[in-house]
Design a protein around this motif. Structure first.
Motif, PDB file in Angstrom:
ATOM      1  N   TYR A  25       0.803  -1.211   0.000  1.00 54.69           N
ATOM      2  CA  TYR A  25       0.000   0.000   0.000  1.00 54.69           C
ATOM      3  C   TYR A  25       0.838   1.265   0.000  1.00 54.69           C
ATOM      4  O   TYR A  25       0.350   2.327  -0.339  1.00 54.69           O
ATOM      5  CB  TYR A  25      -0.957  -0.011   1.193  1.00 54.69           C
ATOM      6  CG  TYR A  25      -1.820  -1.242   1.206  1.00 54.69           C
ATOM      7  CD1 TYR A  25      -2.768  -1.451   0.217  1.00 54.69           C
ATOM      8  CD2 TYR A  25      -1.674  -2.207   2.183  1.00 54.69           C
ATOM      9  CE1 TYR A  25      -3.554  -2.590   0.209  1.00 54.69           C
ATOM     10  CE2 TYR A  25      -2.454  -3.346   2.187  1.00 54.69           C
ATOM     11  CZ  TYR A  25      -3.393  -3.532   1.196  1.00 54.69           C
ATOM     12  OH  TYR A  25      -4.163  -4.654   1.194  1.00 54.69           O
ATOM     13  N   ARG A  26       2.092   1.154   0.382  1.00 58.03           N
ATOM     14  CA  ARG A  26       2.969   2.341   0.370  1.00 58.03           C
ATOM     15  C   ARG A  26       3.138   2.886  -1.041  1.00 58.03           C
ATOM     16  O   ARG A  26       3.375   4.083  -1.220  1.00 58.03           O
ATOM     17  CB  ARG A  26       4.329   2.007   0.975  1.00 58.03           C
ATOM     18  CG  ARG A  26       4.230   1.880   2.497  1.00 58.03           C
ATOM     19  CD  ARG A  26       5.557   1.809   3.131  1.00 58.03           C
ATOM     20  NE  ARG A  26       6.358   2.963   2.703  1.00 58.03           N
ATOM     21  CZ  ARG A  26       7.628   3.097   2.984  1.00 58.03           C
ATOM     22  NH1 ARG A  26       8.263   2.181   3.672  1.00 58.03           N
ATOM     23  NH2 ARG A  26       8.291   4.147   2.581  1.00 58.03           N
ATOM     24  N   THR A  29       0.156   5.310  -0.989  1.00 56.43           N
ATOM     25  CA  THR A  29       0.196   6.420  -0.032  1.00 56.43           C
ATOM     26  C   THR A  29       1.395   7.330  -0.253  1.00 56.43           C
ATOM     27  O   THR A  29       1.324   8.513   0.047  1.00 56.43           O
ATOM     28  CB  THR A  29       0.182   5.916   1.423  1.00 56.43           C
ATOM     29  OG1 THR A  29       1.289   5.041   1.628  1.00 56.43           O
ATOM     30  CG2 THR A  29      -1.116   5.200   1.740  1.00 56.43           C
ATOM     31  N   ASP A  30       2.488   6.801  -0.776  1.00 56.66           N
ATOM     32  CA  ASP A  30       3.684   7.623  -0.995  1.00 56.66           C
ATOM     33  C   ASP A  30       3.542   8.614  -2.146  1.00 56.66           C
ATOM     34  O   ASP A  30       4.260   9.603  -2.197  1.00 56.66           O
ATOM     35  CB  ASP A  30       4.915   6.743  -1.236  1.00 56.66           C
ATOM     36  CG  ASP A  30       5.436   6.126   0.050  1.00 56.66           C
ATOM     37  OD1 ASP A  30       4.942   6.488   1.137  1.00 56.66           O
ATOM     38  OD2 ASP A  30       6.336   5.272  -0.034  1.00 56.66           O
ATOM     39  N   THR A  35      -1.457  12.436   2.094  1.00 61.83           N
ATOM     40  CA  THR A  35      -1.249  11.323   3.022  1.00 61.83           C
ATOM     41  C   THR A  35       0.174  11.316   3.560  1.00 61.83           C
ATOM     42  O   THR A  35       0.389  10.965   4.716  1.00 61.83           O
ATOM     43  CB  THR A  35      -1.590   9.962   2.386  1.00 61.83           C
ATOM     44  OG1 THR A  35      -0.815   9.768   1.206  1.00 61.83           O
ATOM     45  CG2 THR A  35      -3.069   9.862   2.060  1.00 61.83           C
ATOM     46  N   ARG A  36       1.125  11.702   2.732  1.00 64.06           N
ATOM     47  CA  ARG A  36       2.509  11.812   3.218  1.00 64.06           C
ATOM     48  C   ARG A  36       2.618  12.885   4.288  1.00 64.06           C
ATOM     49  O   ARG A  36       3.249  12.687   5.318  1.00 64.06           O
ATOM     50  CB  ARG A  36       3.476  12.126   2.070  1.00 64.06           C
ATOM     51  CG  ARG A  36       3.894  10.937   1.258  1.00 64.06           C
ATOM     52  CD  ARG A  36       5.121  11.230   0.395  1.00 64.06           C
ATOM     53  NE  ARG A  36       5.245  12.586  -0.099  1.00 64.06           N
ATOM     54  CZ  ARG A  36       4.897  12.993  -1.314  1.00 64.06           C
ATOM     55  NH1 ARG A  36       4.423  12.140  -2.193  1.00 64.06           N
ATOM     56  NH2 ARG A  36       5.058  14.247  -1.678  1.00 64.06           N
ATOM     57  N   ILE A  40      -0.257   9.336   6.980  1.00 59.03           N
ATOM     58  CA  ILE A  40      -1.280   8.294   6.876  1.00 59.03           C
ATOM     59  C   ILE A  40      -0.737   7.126   6.060  1.00 59.03           C
ATOM     60  O   ILE A  40      -0.216   7.315   4.958  1.00 59.03           O
ATOM     61  CB  ILE A  40      -2.566   8.838   6.219  1.00 59.03           C
ATOM     62  CG1 ILE A  40      -3.186   9.912   7.116  1.00 59.03           C
ATOM     63  CG2 ILE A  40      -3.565   7.714   5.950  1.00 59.03           C
ATOM     64  CD1 ILE A  40      -4.367  10.636   6.502  1.00 59.03           C
ATOM     65  N   GLY A  41      -0.889   5.944   6.596  1.00 60.26           N
ATOM     66  CA  GLY A  41      -0.496   4.726   5.904  1.00 60.26           C
ATOM     67  C   GLY A  41      -1.646   3.737   5.925  1.00 60.26           C
ATOM     68  O   GLY A  41      -2.571   3.852   6.729  1.00 60.26           O
ATOM     69  N   VAL A  42      -1.589   2.750   5.042  1.00 59.87           N
ATOM     70  CA  VAL A  42      -2.621   1.719   4.959  1.00 59.87           C
ATOM     71  C   VAL A  42      -2.028   0.414   5.452  1.00 59.87           C
ATOM     72  O   VAL A  42      -0.913   0.050   5.079  1.00 59.87           O
ATOM     73  CB  VAL A  42      -3.146   1.568   3.510  1.00 59.87           C
ATOM     74  CG1 VAL A  42      -4.185   0.464   3.413  1.00 59.87           C
ATOM     75  CG2 VAL A  42      -3.723   2.883   3.010  1.00 59.87           C
ATOM     76  N   CYS A  51      -6.457   2.399   8.144  1.00 60.76           N
ATOM     77  CA  CYS A  51      -5.558   3.529   7.934  1.00 60.76           C
ATOM     78  C   CYS A  51      -5.023   3.962   9.288  1.00 60.76           C
ATOM     79  O   CYS A  51      -5.780   4.058  10.251  1.00 60.76           O
ATOM     80  CB  CYS A  51      -6.286   4.691   7.269  1.00 60.76           C
ATOM     81  SG  CYS A  51      -6.554   4.450   5.521  1.00 60.76           S
ATOM     82  N   SER A  79      -9.597   9.794   3.891  1.00 62.00           N
ATOM     83  CA  SER A  79      -8.599   8.939   3.238  1.00 62.00           C
ATOM     84  C   SER A  79      -8.935   7.460   3.422  1.00 62.00           C
ATOM     85  O   SER A  79      -8.808   6.673   2.485  1.00 62.00           O
ATOM     86  CB  SER A  79      -7.199   9.222   3.807  1.00 62.00           C
ATOM     87  OG  SER A  79      -6.819  10.544   3.530  1.00 62.00           O
ATOM     88  N   PHE A  83      -9.447   4.883   0.329  1.00 63.35           N
ATOM     89  CA  PHE A  83      -8.640   3.669   0.187  1.00 63.35           C
ATOM     90  C   PHE A  83      -9.514   2.416   0.227  1.00 63.35           C
ATOM     91  O   PHE A  83      -9.261   1.458  -0.491  1.00 63.35           O
ATOM     92  CB  PHE A  83      -7.551   3.603   1.257  1.00 63.35           C
ATOM     93  CG  PHE A  83      -6.466   4.620   1.064  1.00 63.35           C
ATOM     94  CD1 PHE A  83      -5.914   4.853  -0.186  1.00 63.35           C
ATOM     95  CD2 PHE A  83      -6.004   5.372   2.134  1.00 63.35           C
ATOM     96  CE1 PHE A  83      -4.917   5.802  -0.367  1.00 63.35           C
ATOM     97  CE2 PHE A  83      -5.006   6.318   1.966  1.00 63.35           C
ATOM     98  CZ  PHE A  83      -4.467   6.531   0.711  1.00 63.35           C
TER      99      PHE A  83
END
Length: 152
Positions: A25-26, A29-30, A35-36, A40-42, A51, A79, A83
């Protein structure tokens, strides 16, 4: 090679295919500055898309309590909904938000915050989702939201 629907960026469609196949998922999100910025990451460790917004001092809205800014919680929940739609459907475009209503239930502490979105209705053109955000205890959400999205 699969063709992409009209109006869809080939880069976005290819990126979504890579994420769905690899589970990394990065990759997604990257490439999204928002999100950066919010951290926020998944995650998908339990078979559900979660998230996580990593705590950073810049997320504080009220320094006297201290409490997370409501806008950052809203951004996390929006977000999470996006996602969920991107990863659980075959959408090749980022869904457009029609409306989101956020209920702030308790103050967000200065720590990591998790959010989970659930699709309540998925039509051909519109999707309705419910989102919960929590910190230490999932049974004690700090915010909930109802969101409506326009699909491609």
């Amino acid at each position: 090679m699969q063709s992409t629907p009209p109006g869809t960026s080939p880069r976005v469609a290819e990126l979504l295919r890579q994420v769905r196949q690899s589970g990394d998922y990065r990759l997604l999100t990257d490439v999204i500055p928002y999100t950066r910025f919010l951290g926020i990451g998944v995650e998908n460790t339990t078979g559900e898309v979660l998230c996580r917004m990593r705590y950073a001092p810049m997320l504080i809205g009220n320094s006297s309590i201290p409490a997370l800014h409501g806008g950052t919680l809203g951004g996390l929940m929006e977000s999470a909904a996006i996602f969920e739609l991107l990863l659980r459907t075959q959408e090749e475009r980022v869904p457009k938000i029609i409306s989101i209503t956020v209920d702030f239930l308790r103050s967000g502490k200065p720590q990591d915050t998790l959010a989970k979105a659930s699709i309540t209705r998925l039509g051909r053109r519109v999707a309705n989702l419910q989102v919960q955000a929590w910190q230490e205890d999932r049974s004690k959400p700090i915010a909930s939201a109802s969101a409506l999205f326009l699909l491609s």
